[in-house]
Design a protein around this motif. Structure first.
Motif, PDB file in Angstrom:
ATOM      1  N   GLU A  55      31.920-153.328 -63.946  1.00  0.00           N
ATOM      2  CA  GLU A  55      30.649-153.754 -64.607  1.00  0.00           C
ATOM      3  C   GLU A  55      29.530-152.800 -64.232  1.00  0.00           C
ATOM      4  OE1 GLU A  55      29.953-155.780 -67.051  1.00  0.00           O
ATOM      5  OE2 GLU A  55      32.031-155.947 -67.218  1.00  0.00           O
ATOM      6  N   LEU A  56      29.535-152.229 -62.878  1.00  0.00           N
ATOM      7  CA  LEU A  56      28.513-151.340 -62.261  1.00  0.00           C
ATOM      8  C   LEU A  56      28.594-150.009 -63.064  1.00  0.00           C
ATOM      9  CD1 LEU A  56      26.303-150.514 -60.421  1.00  0.00           C
ATOM     10  CD2 LEU A  56      28.181-149.958 -58.798  1.00  0.00           C
ATOM     11  N   TYR A  57      29.824-149.623 -63.326  1.00  0.00           N
ATOM     12  CA  TYR A  57      29.955-148.254 -64.068  1.00  0.00           C
ATOM     13  C   TYR A  57      29.488-148.651 -65.458  1.00  0.00           C
ATOM     14  CZ  TYR A  57      33.381-147.725 -60.555  1.00  0.00           C
ATOM     15  OH  TYR A  57      34.132-147.503 -59.363  1.00  0.00           O
ATOM     16  N   ARG A  58      29.726-149.425 -66.020  1.00  0.00           N
ATOM     17  CA  ARG A  58      29.141-149.824 -67.589  1.00  0.00           C
ATOM     18  C   ARG A  58      27.541-149.936 -67.405  1.00  0.00           C
ATOM     19  NH1 ARG A  58      34.035-153.693 -67.745  1.00  0.00           N
ATOM     20  NH2 ARG A  58      35.752-152.272 -68.851  1.00  0.00           N
ATOM     21  N   ARG A  59      27.046-150.692 -66.441  1.00  0.00           N
ATOM     22  CA  ARG A  59      25.589-150.824 -66.350  1.00  0.00           C
ATOM     23  C   ARG A  59      25.122-149.544 -66.372  1.00  0.00           C
ATOM     24  NH1 ARG A  59      21.867-154.425 -62.081  1.00  0.00           N
ATOM     25  NH2 ARG A  59      19.992-153.810 -63.257  1.00  0.00           N
ATOM     26  N   CYS A  60      25.523-148.461 -65.478  1.00  0.00           N
ATOM     27  CA  CYS A  60      24.856-147.278 -65.028  1.00  0.00           C
ATOM     28  C   CYS A  60      24.780-146.551 -66.595  1.00  0.00           C
ATOM     29  CB  CYS A  60      25.521-146.541 -64.186  1.00  0.00           C
ATOM     30  SG  CYS A  60      25.567-147.057 -62.518  1.00  0.00           S
ATOM     31  N   GLU A  61      25.851-146.682 -67.318  1.00  0.00           N
ATOM     32  CA  GLU A  61      26.231-146.012 -68.603  1.00  0.00           C
ATOM     33  C   GLU A  61      25.017-146.484 -69.427  1.00  0.00           C
ATOM     34  OE1 GLU A  61      28.151-143.471 -71.708  1.00  0.00           O
ATOM     35  OE2 GLU A  61      28.527-143.616 -69.487  1.00  0.00           O
ATOM     36  N   THR A  62      24.955-147.903 -69.475  1.00  0.00           N
ATOM     37  CA  THR A  62      23.986-148.431 -70.366  1.00  0.00           C
ATOM     38  C   THR A  62      22.580-148.285 -70.145  1.00  0.00           C
ATOM     39  OG1 THR A  62      25.658-150.458 -70.729  1.00  0.00           O
ATOM     40  CG2 THR A  62      23.180-150.868 -71.331  1.00  0.00           C
ATOM     41  N   GLU A  63      22.123-148.335 -68.978  1.00  0.00           N
ATOM     42  CA  GLU A  63      20.888-148.000 -68.459  1.00  0.00           C
ATOM     43  C   GLU A  63      20.488-146.599 -68.129  1.00  0.00           C
ATOM     44  OE1 GLU A  63      19.707-150.698 -65.551  1.00  0.00           O
ATOM     45  OE2 GLU A  63      20.627-152.409 -66.593  1.00  0.00           O
ATOM     46  N   GLY A  64      21.374-145.703 -68.499  1.00  0.00           N
ATOM     47  CA  GLY A  64      20.884-144.165 -68.592  1.00  0.00           C
ATOM     48  C   GLY A  64      21.048-143.881 -66.956  1.00  0.00           C
ATOM     49  N   VAL A  65      21.594-144.619 -65.843  1.00  0.00           N
ATOM     50  CA  VAL A  65      21.531-144.022 -64.440  1.00  0.00           C
ATOM     51  C   VAL A  65      22.868-143.265 -64.281  1.00  0.00           C
ATOM     52  CG1 VAL A  65      21.798-144.839 -62.161  1.00  0.00           C
ATOM     53  CG2 VAL A  65      20.216-146.064 -63.737  1.00  0.00           C
ATOM     54  N   GLY A  66      22.703-142.035 -64.033  1.00  0.00           N
ATOM     55  CA  GLY A  66      24.029-140.816 -63.674  1.00  0.00           C
ATOM     56  C   GLY A  66      24.638-141.644 -62.471  1.00  0.00           C
ATOM     57  N   ILE A  67      25.931-141.200 -62.589  1.00  0.00           N
ATOM     58  CA  ILE A  67      26.604-141.391 -61.144  1.00  0.00           C
ATOM     59  C   ILE A  67      27.091-140.220 -60.510  1.00  0.00           C
ATOM     60  CG2 ILE A  67      28.794-142.616 -60.155  1.00  0.00           C
ATOM     61  CD1 ILE A  67      28.545-144.598 -62.224  1.00  0.00           C
ATOM     62  N   SER A  68      26.677-140.041 -59.403  1.00  0.00           N
ATOM     63  CA  SER A  68      27.201-138.929 -58.653  1.00  0.00           C
ATOM     64  C   SER A  68      28.424-139.409 -57.731  1.00  0.00           C
ATOM     65  CB  SER A  68      26.340-138.005 -57.857  1.00  0.00           C
ATOM     66  OG  SER A  68      25.526-138.831 -56.777  1.00  0.00           O
ATOM     67  N   VAL A  69      29.657-139.096 -57.740  1.00  0.00           N
ATOM     68  CA  VAL A  69      30.897-139.514 -57.100  1.00  0.00           C
ATOM     69  C   VAL A  69      31.188-138.944 -55.745  1.00  0.00           C
ATOM     70  CG1 VAL A  69      33.256-140.054 -57.368  1.00  0.00           C
ATOM     71  CG2 VAL A  69      31.866-139.922 -59.301  1.00  0.00           C
ATOM     72  N   MET A  70      31.054-139.746 -54.689  1.00  0.00           N
ATOM     73  CA  MET A  70      31.650-139.343 -53.255  1.00  0.00           C
ATOM     74  C   MET A  70      33.032-140.087 -53.028  1.00  0.00           C
ATOM     75  SD  MET A  70      29.249-141.893 -50.968  1.00  0.00           S
ATOM     76  CE  MET A  70      28.727-143.412 -51.431  1.00  0.00           C
ATOM     77  N   LYS A  71      33.595-139.485 -52.231  1.00  0.00           N
ATOM     78  CA  LYS A  71      34.930-139.754 -51.739  1.00  0.00           C
ATOM     79  C   LYS A  71      36.147-139.808 -52.975  1.00  0.00           C
ATOM     80  CE  LYS A  71      33.283-142.317 -47.782  1.00  0.00           C
ATOM     81  NZ  LYS A  71      31.955-141.830 -48.016  1.00  0.00           N
ATOM     82  N   PRO A  72      36.207-138.915 -53.883  1.00  0.00           N
ATOM     83  CA  PRO A  72      37.068-138.977 -54.892  1.00  0.00           C
ATOM     84  C   PRO A  72      38.350-139.012 -54.651  1.00  0.00           C
ATOM     85  CG  PRO A  72      35.984-136.750 -55.003  1.00  0.00           C
ATOM     86  CD  PRO A  72      35.237-137.602 -53.910  1.00  0.00           C
ATOM     87  N   PHE A  73      38.880-138.451 -53.238  1.00  0.00           N
ATOM     88  CA  PHE A  73      40.187-138.457 -52.894  1.00  0.00           C
ATOM     89  C   PHE A  73      40.480-139.532 -51.826  1.00  0.00           C
ATOM     90  CE2 PHE A  73      39.141-133.701 -53.156  1.00  0.00           C
ATOM     91  CZ  PHE A  73      39.280-133.713 -54.758  1.00  0.00           C
ATOM     92  N   CYS A  74      39.470-140.679 -51.796  1.00  0.00           N
ATOM     93  CA  CYS A  74      39.965-141.554 -50.727  1.00  0.00           C
ATOM     94  C   CYS A  74      40.045-141.149 -49.539  1.00  0.00           C
ATOM     95  CB  CYS A  74      40.766-142.633 -51.390  1.00  0.00           C
ATOM     96  SG  CYS A  74      41.019-144.077 -50.490  1.00  0.00           S
ATOM     97  N   GLY A  75      39.042-140.166 -49.043  1.00  0.00           N
ATOM     98  CA  GLY A  75      39.314-139.643 -47.710  1.00  0.00           C
ATOM     99  C   GLY A  75      40.479-138.932 -47.550  1.00  0.00           C
ATOM    100  N   GLY A  76      41.052-138.453 -48.460  1.00  0.00           N
ATOM    101  CA  GLY A  76      42.395-137.577 -48.603  1.00  0.00           C
ATOM    102  C   GLY A  76      43.578-138.578 -48.609  1.00  0.00           C
ATOM    103  N   GLN A  77      43.549-139.860 -48.398  1.00  0.00           N
ATOM    104  CA  GLN A  77      44.490-140.672 -48.403  1.00  0.00           C
ATOM    105  C   GLN A  77      45.354-140.644 -49.883  1.00  0.00           C
ATOM    106  OE1 GLN A  77      43.363-144.892 -47.285  1.00  0.00           O
ATOM    107  NE2 GLN A  77      42.476-144.111 -45.569  1.00  0.00           N
ATOM    108  N   LEU A  78      44.706-140.321 -50.904  1.00  0.00           N
ATOM    109  CA  LEU A  78      45.432-140.414 -52.165  1.00  0.00           C
ATOM    110  C   LEU A  78      46.387-139.285 -52.522  1.00  0.00           C
ATOM    111  CD1 LEU A  78      42.677-141.881 -54.728  1.00  0.00           C
ATOM    112  CD2 LEU A  78      44.848-142.845 -54.048  1.00  0.00           C
TER     113      LEU A  78
END
Length: 366
Positions: free
Chosen positions: A197-220
């Protein structure tokens, strides 16, 4: 390099940015060479929440205040403290001001592209940042033109929502990866539904998301620590993040040129190397039957982009007024589904895509 436009401002941001969490592990010459190569390869978005103070001056040396400065965007954090030489976190406004002055001096710049309220994960910390005057200070710097855009970094969907209610941010830095979205990992805050719901709200309201921890700290990246029982690749994780609504750029941490070249390899990687459908092997019951836009169902015999059709439908249901127009401009829409069942048989999440296409076609009107 591919770019996505920031809704509030129109800047074109590279889909792969640069995270500085571990750059300081290299020597100064390697840091300078890595920064220079990143800029040369089209990376233009740099997150300055560095793990080491030593990472700042190489930017001043390589980019400085000259012509190259206009090519890049710095994401600077009000609350990241480098007085010890290592990263530290503070809510004290005087310490924040000293740190920001030092960062600007080290970067050899007199303005900040994206000034972030830094690492607010609890409501009490948000209250402290408000009471201390940090948020007012950031707003004043924006009024003066020192800051171009205001952002927030957090791991908590509820805090993100509270700050978005203030109508002050243009960018949200948020931790996005399959593990967190499916409630696994130290920063897996909020349910899967809250996060989506947060991602969709950002898209709807024009708030861009910059993504941190895309690899889950390397665990993935390690089968022994991945919650899915198998290792995922950097490219699968990057694609997953880029497929979430609202995402503008992904910020992998790079120690050196070798790391940089590895993540930039995503741009030339074939689709099968980006396919993250392995996460369907571990999916909570409540998310079964929900499209995550992975496009593992591709290729569609009728030429439909099933993931994108689902995304525009979900965004429209979330009151994104632009989603309908995007949907209607697709070359093939849900009404073109031939009901062959190819997508149903391939979906790792058990989605009845044929039924969804009927539902979506009816919603948008045949």
């Amino acid at each position: 390099m591919e770019y996505r436009k920031l809704p509030h401002g129109g800047e074109n941001i590279s889909i792969i940015g640069f995270g500085n969490s571990s750059l300081g592990e290299s020597n100064e010459k390697e840091m300078e060479a890595t920064i220079a190569e990143a800029v040369e390869k089209g990376v233009n978005y740099f997150d300055m929440a560095a793990g080491h103070a030593s990472a700042f001056r190489p930017y001043g040396t390589v980019i400085g205040s000259g012509a190259d400065r206009k090519k890049v965007y710095y994401q600077v954090h009000f609350g990241a403290d480098y007085t010890t030489g290592q990263y530290g976190w503070t809510l004290n406004l005087d310490d924040i001001k000293k740190s920001i002055d030092w960062q600007l001096e080290s970067l050899k710049t007199d303005y900040i592209d994206f000034g972030f309220i830094h690492c607010i994960d609890e409501e009490a910390d948000l209250q402290k940042a408000t009471d201390a005057g940090t948020i007012d200070y950031i707003k004043e710097l924006k009024k003066q033109g020192v800051i171009k855009h205001i952002g927030l970094s957090t791991h908590t969907p509820g805090i993100a929502g509270m700050v978005m209610d203030m109508n002050i941010i243009d960018v949200l830095m948020f931790s996005i990866n399959p593990a967190y979205d499916y409630n696994h990992g130290d920063y897996a805050f909020g349910s899967g539904n809250e996060r989506y719901e947060l991602y969709r709200r950002c898209e709807t309201e024009g708030v861009g998301i910059s993504v941190m921890k895309p690899f889950c700290g390397g665990q993935l990246l390690d089968g022994a620590t991945s919650p899915f029982g198998v290792a995922m690749s950097e490219y699968q994780c990057i694609q997953y993040a880029l497929d979430r609504p609202g995402v503008m750029t992904v910020l992998p941490g790079c120690r050196n040129r070798q790391d940089l070249r590895k993540v930039l390899g995503y741009l030339d990687a074939p689709e099968e190397e980006r396919d993250y459908s392995v996460i369907g092997s571990y999916t909570p019951k409540e998310t079964k039957g929900a499209c995550v836009y992975c496009n593992h169902c591709q290729p569609c015999p009728a030429g439909l982009d099933v993931g994108l059709i689902n995304k525009y439908y979900d965004l429209s249901m979330a009151r994104d007024i632009l989603a309908r127009d995007h949907y209607m401009n697709l070359e093939k829409t849900a009404k073109d589904c031939i009901k062959c069942g190819h997508c149903d048989s391939r979906c790792p999440f058990g989605v009845d895509q044929t039924g969804r296409m009927e539902e979506i076609a009816a919603y948008f009107g045949k």
